[in-house]
Enzyme design. Sequence first.
Site: not given
Length: 435
Positions: A30, A277
């Site tokens: 990510c 994340h």
Amino acid sequence: MGPRSSSPIEGFVFCENEHTALEQFEGGPCAVLAPVQAFILKNIVFNRDSSNWRQMTEEEQKTALCSTLSEILESACSRPSTGFCLVTWAKGQGPHTSTHNNTQAQSQPQDMPVPEGSQPPPEQQPTALAAEDLGFEQFHSALHKRNIMSVSSLREEVLSLYHTWRGCCGVLLFLYSVILTKGIENIKNEIQDTMEPLIDPVHGHGSQSLVNLLVTGHAVSNVWDGDRECSGMKLHGIHEQASVGFLTLMESLRYCKVGTFLKSPKFPIWILGSETHLSVFFAKEMSLVGPESPSEQARRVFQSFDPEDNGFIPDSLLEDVMKALDLVSEPEYVSLVKSKLDPENLGIILLGPFLLEFFPDQDSGIPDSFPVYHYNGLKQSNHNERVEYVEGTALVLGFEDPMVRTDDTPVKRCLQTRWPYIELLWTTDRSPSLN
């Protein structure tokens, strides 16, 4: 910061049901995908004629992805005279077709990309999965580095390599291209701790330096504005307004403070960081990133003299703040202001009274409510395990109103570092996930 960036086999794959959204597979990178997604949205939502930004043909996907990758490479290039680097599969090299029956790939044919220049059959889609057996040495021996000396040639080459970016290891090949285009020595000079890896070797987390490199073209380790001195060391920060922004849950926990150049980007798109994340929050409302108002400028300048975010400065710095804001700063006037803002003679000047004294009743120009969207590329983090933009409405109030208190979720706490009194009403039953 700890966005995961561990899966070396992923490519840039658009979702089947959300045509402008990249899909991230289990344990995916990510730290690369979220910045690329943010720039794709910038180019689609604000630069494309089509009103339906959620629909794209495959040809439009190709153009959007490749122009975005080129844009990030151009930003990373320190000096145009040094040219650009593209890392691709060497001719005749690259992973072979996989026959693994991977549960994540059941929705699409299992086919690995062929060497560059070849086109996959139209009925087959390159997948981001498989090639687990590709070892470190084997992988690097199959790579080819090519130098490109002009922007026009770069854009043509990136476009011609569309199936390479989409295929196995496409994300990693692009990351290598960015690193070599920037130059390893340049990265070492910008990064605060040269021992800090861009990707953590144990957990696979992308560092803040990696995110900053992709977003701003500079691999600095910090998110504040400008450089700061600390114990004789110069700590590098962000030096100009970014095209897309960055906000982090870590600021709500007081681990760091993001500066104005990332909080107020050129376009209303923000990468949101949690502990593990990265996702993307965006709106179409350009007034969210309008020119800095005098009061916003004053707040930024005042806070630059308050690096520990105490909400006050020593009264000895008041004259410097007033000079920096081009306010009248004659000693007699400064002394008068000191006595008004510090009537108890505590030796400090609070931010709130300072702003009220010089910039009262300033309207920010932001509408009371506006539509917003959230993207999380992980299937398992989405409702029904389908990657979809979550739609909502944001209410930005000038004060805390218990009558319109909505929720207390990580997404909201992250956004409150930018809009302290924001409330969010989502169209889904549950708030979108930062993780």
